[in-house]
Design an enzyme around this catalytic site. Structure first.
Site, PDB file in Angstrom:
ATOM      1  N   LYS A  87      35.090   7.483   1.959  1.00 24.64           N
ATOM      2  CA  LYS A  87      35.203   8.711   1.250  1.00 24.64           C
ATOM      3  C   LYS A  87      35.776   9.944   2.049  1.00 24.64           C
ATOM      4  CE  LYS A  87      30.485   8.429   0.989  1.00 24.64           C
ATOM      5  NZ  LYS A  87      29.521   7.373   0.869  1.00 24.64           N
ATOM      6  N   GLU A 142      38.799   1.908  -4.114  1.00 31.70           N
ATOM      7  CA  GLU A 142      37.963   1.865  -5.259  1.00 31.70           C
ATOM      8  C   GLU A 142      36.678   2.246  -4.975  1.00 31.70           C
ATOM      9  OE1 GLU A 142      38.845   1.022  -8.867  1.00 31.70           O
ATOM     10  OE2 GLU A 142      37.063   1.893  -8.802  1.00 31.70           O
ATOM     11  N   VAL A 149      34.634   6.059  -4.392  1.00 33.41           N
ATOM     12  CA  VAL A 149      33.964   6.939  -5.541  1.00 33.41           C
ATOM     13  C   VAL A 149      33.130   5.892  -6.281  1.00 33.41           C
ATOM     14  CG1 VAL A 149      34.422   8.361  -7.424  1.00 33.41           C
ATOM     15  CG2 VAL A 149      35.754   8.598  -5.420  1.00 33.41           C
ATOM     16  N   GLY A 178      14.985   4.577   2.711  1.00 34.25           N
ATOM     17  CA  GLY A 178      16.383   4.075   3.184  1.00 34.25           C
ATOM     18  C   GLY A 178      17.500   4.684   2.313  1.00 34.25           C
ATOM     19  N   ASP A 181      29.186  15.016   0.416  1.00 33.67           N
ATOM     20  CA  ASP A 181      29.688  14.005   0.179  1.00 33.67           C
ATOM     21  C   ASP A 181      30.190  14.043  -1.494  1.00 33.67           C
ATOM     22  OD1 ASP A 181      29.589  10.735   0.378  1.00 33.67           O
ATOM     23  OD2 ASP A 181      28.095  11.147  -1.620  1.00 33.67           O
ATOM     24  N   LYS A 207      34.020  13.270  -2.749  1.00 37.48           N
ATOM     25  CA  LYS A 207      34.389  12.328  -4.065  1.00 37.48           C
ATOM     26  C   LYS A 207      35.042  13.147  -5.151  1.00 37.48           C
ATOM     27  CE  LYS A 207      30.510   9.144  -2.923  1.00 37.48           C
ATOM     28  NZ  LYS A 207      29.016   8.956  -3.015  1.00 37.48           N
TER      29      LYS A 207
END
Lengths: 403, 403
Positions: free
Chosen positions: A100, A124, A127, A182, A196, A200
């Site tokens: 992204k 694809e 996002v 994690g 982030d 998107k």
């Protein structure tokens, strides 16, 4: 038989290799021919890897091999990945990625190169991880004027908020747990500061509205300042605090895109997307509102999207999916602070001060333990107007409300 | 400029004409060229219609006009529509439709003809109305072995159930109201008996699993027998009664597909899809679970899907979307009564009879007014096993439970 290469053998790269290998038969049936992973690019030797015989260390082997028709870039970041993806496209190979950062920053250029070279650049998985979202927007909703897109676009922050809401944890406790499981990286900045999610929503805005929204034009507010008290006031009101990425059409030739924590009504299905799940709402003038939910990250869900892009490149080799968009003019991206909303305000100001500034405020019953402060819901106003009214006031928290 | 024809000027046909006209500019941009509605086929004269100059009464004009590249069939049913669609495909025209009866019954044949003739037969609107669902399954989830698909596929019955659950109405009251609001037809059989949902789950099973599931192989139970008491017991248990269409893989070469009222846990997002909305869950081995929500019917939402199919036919005239599937062998579709579930049973039997038959039953507190009966939840068992245990018992209602 089509030959592909996977660049990178981290979470997504390994997942993509696994899906393409494990589901080889069903994939061959759907793609119309077998798809073979000929190379996996990896800096270090990995003699223990089940596909160790495919591992190469030199990108030039891949970009120079005319047999390679499709490259799945799973490196991440926008430096090496940008150079490699661009060189693969220029060499006439289709490229697919879930990166992204790269798509938000360079997607317009890379889709244009793909168009010029008659190949595909598909993303694809960039996002919503495994959730089908970009094709539905570009293909299934193509007859609509899209008016808005809104969603929970980052699983890490949604996990942290869910733990804070459901288990009463503080932000620090929930972040630590997410790191242990994690779900969050050691340096969680890109997630918890909304960067982030900003990338998107920039990609969604590009595709929904057709012109470029650069990631640096997306105003982002993260979740680090969310206090337990805010969560309690939201609960009393029948809302949840969720980090939403939103993009809206604001005029015939303008849009806005932003990421910030919202109070969202529990009656909105997005409010019930908990844990690491993502959920995205798209509104169009013909269809009304449609929603898409699912796993927004993780090795196999993201690999599901990356491998689907590979299949799409193989299935119809003469088709170009042209996911591109166009440059935007100055002024196209407007300030979200001008968008009118109701707001929750938590303040140490006294009643007369609140009354003088906001008049018609709807106060929220204080949760147990809250002292020396008030929380209230405003009428519809822009953030800019709110800040003017609250000038000089001891404001402890402000949240945009979405019903 | 591409020229199209719309067959039929009912709800969906009129909606499609409206969307293609109103959003002409954005559609031209996305399709790569203008799309003109040259003909609208309609039996009667419609001098008042805004597109009256396009209306023709003779199908031969359309099928015989070599300028017409794409036909949107909005007639419904599987008689005239079947003949017309087939003739258009054989004449080398792409056909798009939202006609689920036709696609469920003749989709395999019509997609095969489209393949032979090098044109498209697309039907995104046949399931879920405006919700993007078929392309996401066929394209975005192409790398997955799909294991199950499940959803609320009929807005009329979901509206009726929502009114029964939220407002305490009886089935007859809610049906009458749905008819007055235009959500239910005067003859509501196809909706309330689950036939419409059965056609849709048959199409979903075809596409998810790749082989034909004929609509008559889908066992359907409707909502006419749902009593207010059942809704109350469900509520006490934390569940809602919803009419679900489900298709599951049951073995390497077998599936099952069925429609029946379920008790679905309120923690499942599908349970909160209320009113005329539809919601569909798809599970794949790589992606996990993804969900798709939105308006499952209505003029403009369905037209959104039909017009998107038209755009897709125009955008990439050299691409064939080949949505087809293959014939199935005898025994491919198995009996849903063999699928193990927990069940809610409402019975007039006494405690010793229930204990003797079901042993480990979990009883549900009776709602106010309930007398002379018990309701309980069974362990996991097939319906066939349940029926054997309950043989001779006064059983008043049985519902499959989905968590």
């Amino acid at each position: 038989m089509i030959k592909t290469a996977i660049l990178g053998i981290g979470t997504v790269g390994a997942g993509t290799a696994e899906v393409l290998t494990k589901n080889k038969d069903v994939i061959a049936r759907r793609a119309g021919q077998e798809i073979e992973v000929k190379y996996i690019l990896c800096r270090k030797p990995r003699p223990d890897h089940p596909l160790a015989d495919r591992i190469v260390h030199d990108f030039e082997v891949i970009v120079g091999d005319p047999e390679i028709a499709v490259v799945a870039e799973c490196i991440g970041g926008a430096t090496v990945a940008y150079e490699y993806d661009k060189r693969c496209l220029l060499a006439g190979k289709s490229v697919v990625t879930s990166n992204k950062e790269l798509v938000a920053k360079h997607g317009m250029e890379l889709t244009a190169i793909a168009r010029d070279k008659g190949v595909n650049f598909l993303f694809e998985g960039s996002v919503g991880g495994g959730i089908p979202i970009l094709r539905p927007i570009v293909q299934c909703l193509a007859a609509n004027e899209i008016t808005s897109v809104c969603g929970i676009l980052n699983g890490t922050t949604n996990y942290i908020l869910t733990e804070m809401i459901q288990c009463g944890k503080t932000f620090d406790q929930a972040l630590k747990e997410a790191q242990e499981k994690g779900y969050a990286e050691l340096d969680p900045t890109a997630d918890v500061e909304g960067i982030d999610a900003g990338r998107k929503i920039s990609i969604l805005a590009d595709l929904c509205f057709g012109k470029n929204v650069a990631p640096e034009e997306v105003k982002t507010v993260g979740i680090t300042a969310i206090a337990s008290a805010d969560i309690e006031y939201a609960r009393i009101l029948g809302y949840k605090i969720k980090l939403l990425g939103r993009a809206l059409r604001t005029g015939p030739n303008s849009v806005t895109a932003f990421v910030e924590p919202h109070l969202i009504s529990k009656s909105n299905p997005i409010a019930n997307i908990d844990g690491v799940m993502n959920g995205i709402s798209v509104k169009g003038d013909a269809v009304g509102e449609t929603m898409f939910f699912g796993p927004g990250a993780g090795a196999l869900p993201t690999a599901s999207a990356v491998a689907a892009d590979v299949i799409d490149c193989v299935r119809e080799p003469n088709t170009r999916k042209y996911l591109g968009w166009w440059p935007s003019e100055p002024g196209y991206v407007t300030d979200p602070d001008l968008i009118s909303s109701r707001w929750l305000v938590r303040t140490g100001a006294d009643l007369s001060g609140i009354g003088a500034a906001f008049g018609n405020a709807r106060f929220i019953t204080a949760p147990a333990g809250a002292q020396g402060e008030y929380a209230f819901v405003t009428d519809y106003m822009s953030r800019a107007a709110l800040d003017r009214r609250a000038a000089g006031m001891d404001v402890r928290a402000v949240y945009r409300i979405l019903d």
